[in-house]
Structure formats: structure tokens, C-alpha cells
Enzyme design. Structure first.
Site, PDB file in Angstrom:
ATOM      1  N   LYS A  73       0.815  -1.215   0.000  1.00 28.97           N
ATOM      2  CA  LYS A  73       0.000   0.000   0.000  1.00 28.97           C
ATOM      3  C   LYS A  73       0.848   1.265   0.000  1.00 28.97           C
ATOM      4  O   LYS A  73       0.459   2.282  -0.571  1.00 28.97           O
ATOM      5  CB  LYS A  73      -0.970  -0.014   1.172  1.00 28.97           C
ATOM      6  N   ASN A 119      -4.832   1.397  -1.689  1.00 24.09           N
ATOM      7  CA  ASN A 119      -5.134  -0.014  -1.932  1.00 24.09           C
ATOM      8  C   ASN A 119      -5.839  -0.226  -3.276  1.00 24.09           C
ATOM      9  O   ASN A 119      -6.181  -1.343  -3.621  1.00 24.09           O
ATOM     10  CB  ASN A 119      -5.984  -0.603  -0.799  1.00 24.09           C
ATOM     11  N   GLY A 174      -5.134  -1.550  18.257  1.00 18.63           N
ATOM     12  CA  GLY A 174      -4.074  -1.793  17.299  1.00 18.63           C
ATOM     13  C   GLY A 174      -3.575  -0.491  16.709  1.00 18.63           C
ATOM     14  O   GLY A 174      -4.283   0.523  16.722  1.00 18.63           O
TER      15      GLY A 174
END
Length: 277
Positions: free
Chosen positions: A66, A87, A125
């Protein structure tokens, strides 16, 4: 005339469900387009892109490409610029145009689950997908965002991004005893990533809907904790589907906002292909 060709690139790539989604949509629409997968490493990205034939019209890009796709883009949409990740590449005469359809995939799939506006959210995350999740959170009206990460320093770019979008953003280590309540928790940890039981249980307490972008390793530790708490957890296949719909819109017209012909029937066909694939 040679049919338009599209591909998904990544390393590894054999697991990708994108061919099943795209091919199902093309067949339903009666388009003679092709869509294949190709293993491409980061070092191979630029020369492979340069070597494509004129009938290649677009690419889907996954890990770890990406950033390379971002660098190769001659123009980028706002979501790509904000996240630093591309993407989807639309291959035009003026050069590759980069888009981040992961953000829209999250937003549109959350809407499918009845979530179109939320005030308080968490992101678990701090990797690349978390960046798209921050932008998606801003787009659904989140005003207070908590970034939960094993290493708070890894969350710093997400805090800066969220703040730049007008959000009140805090960073919380994963090992605290309790978290601030949230209406939505977006988990962006890699598939199979272990989460300590105590942390998973604390996150599941007043965590709202768990939207876990993982779909190949299910249930995750977080999803199991949500289920044990009697709360709802959904996996990320819907995000994959919805971002693929956006890709096909781009490939068809160059316009992310232009629906496909009879789009809901296309989505139904793609959803069946996803389950079957």
C-alpha cells in the site's frame, strides 16, 4: 478488442478473496472483464507496474504494497492522502490514480450493521489498517476516540491524525485495568494476534459493537471475549466486500460515488460469492 484486465497484488496473495468478489460482480453485470491475482514483492512493484500492458485498467493492492502504491500514484484521493496508503490504483493515460477504499469499506459496512453515527469509539491496534479506521471514525461522527495499543509510542501517529481531523484522541496501553466506555470498538490487530485474557475482558466491558477487521482467523481473542460478555462481534468480510464495490465503481466510471447498475443485486451476488469462496 482485448477485454479490460484487473488484478490484485500482494505478498502473500493466494489467500485473497478479491478475485471471487470481482469476478462474481463482472459476470452478473455481463462485463467481459478479467480479474486475476499476482504475487508481487515491494521491490518488484515499480517495475511490474511499469511493465503492464495497455489493457490493464486497475489494480487492487494489499499487504505489503500500500505504501508502494501510494508512492506510485500521480494523484490521490483525500482518504489516501490522510492515511498514506493506497489499496486501489486506477490506471489512466495520465498515470496511476491512487485511492484508499478501505475507509469507505469500513464506513459502508458499519452502516450495514446499523452504525452510521457514533460519538465515542475505540481502535485496538496501531498498524496500517488502524490509520484507515481513524479516518472512518471521523467520517461517522466520532468526537472522542481512544487508541489502544501494546506500545503507546506506536499510537502517536494515530493520535496526531485523529487530532488533525478534529477528534479528541487519547492513547491507552492495552494492559490497563479498565477502559473508557465506547459505543464502537474497531479491532485492527493482525489475524491470529493473541490478546491477554484480562485485556480482552476489560475491552469487552462497555465496548459497544466489536468490529474486527479480521476474517480469516475467527473468532479472535477479542471476539470470544465479546461473545462471553453477551455483546455483539462482527468480522471484517463485510469491509472486504464493501471496499470491493467501491473499487468496481472506480474501475467502471472513475467515480467512487457513482453506483453500479442495480447495485444492490450486485452486492447480493458478491456476498454469496464471499460465503462460497
Amino acid at each position: 478488442m482485448t477485454a479490460p484486465a484487473f488484478e490484485v497484488w500482494g505478498d502473500p496473495i493466494d489467500h485473497s478473496l478479491s478475485p471471487a468478489l470481482h469476478r462474481a460482480a463482472y459476470a452478473h453485470l455481463g462485463w467481459d472483464w478479467t480479474y486475476d491475482r499476482r504475487r508481487v514483492t515491494e521491490s518488484e512493484f515499480a517495475p511490474t507496474l511499469a511493465g503492464l500492458s495497455a489493457h490493464h485498467r486497475g489494480l487492487s493492492v494489499t499487504f505489503p504494497l500500500k505504501g508502494a502504491a501510494f508512492a506510485a500514484s500521480t494523484r490521490r484521493d483525500r482518504r489516501a492522502e490522510l492515511t498514506g496508503a493506497v489499496n486501489t490504483l486506477l490506471l489512466t493515460h495520465g498515470g496511476p490514480v491512487g485511492h484508499n477504499t478501505d475507509v469507505g469499506g469500513i464506513v459502508n459496512d458499519l452502516a450495514d450493521h446499523g452504525i452510521d453515527r457514533v460519538d465515542a469509539a475505540r481502535i485496538v491496534g496501531a498498524g496500517a489498517t488502524a490509520t484507515s479506521a481513524v479516518v472512518a471514525a471521523a467520517e461517522i461522527g466520532v468526537t472522542r476516540l481512544d487508541v489502544v495499543a501494546r506500545r503507546p509510542e506506536a499510537a502517536a501517529p494515530l493520535v496526531r491524525l485523529g487530532t488533525s481531523l478534529g477528534l479528541e484522541v487519547t492513547s491507552t496501553p492495552m494492559d490497563v485495568a479498565a477502559f473508557r466506555p465506547a459505543q464502537l470498538t474497531i479491532a485492527t490487530l493482525p489475524g491470529g494476534a493473541a490478546v491477554p485474557r484480562a485485556a480482552a475482558e476489560a475491552l469487552a466491558t462497555d465496548g459497544g459493537l466489536l468490529y474486527d477487521v479480521v476474517y480469516g482467523h475467527w473468532p479472535t481473542d477479542l471476539a470470544a471475549a465479546w461473545t462471553d460478555a453477551g455483546a455483539t462481534a462482527v468480522q471484517g468480510q463485510g469491509m472486504l466486500l464493501r471496499q470491493a464495490v467501491l473499487q468496481i465503481r472506480l474501475f467502471a466510471t472513475g467515480d467512487l460515488d457513482e453506483p453500479l447498475p442495480d447495485e444492490e443485486s450486485v452486492v447480493d451476488v458478491m456476498r454469496r460469492a464471499l460465503v462460497g469462496g
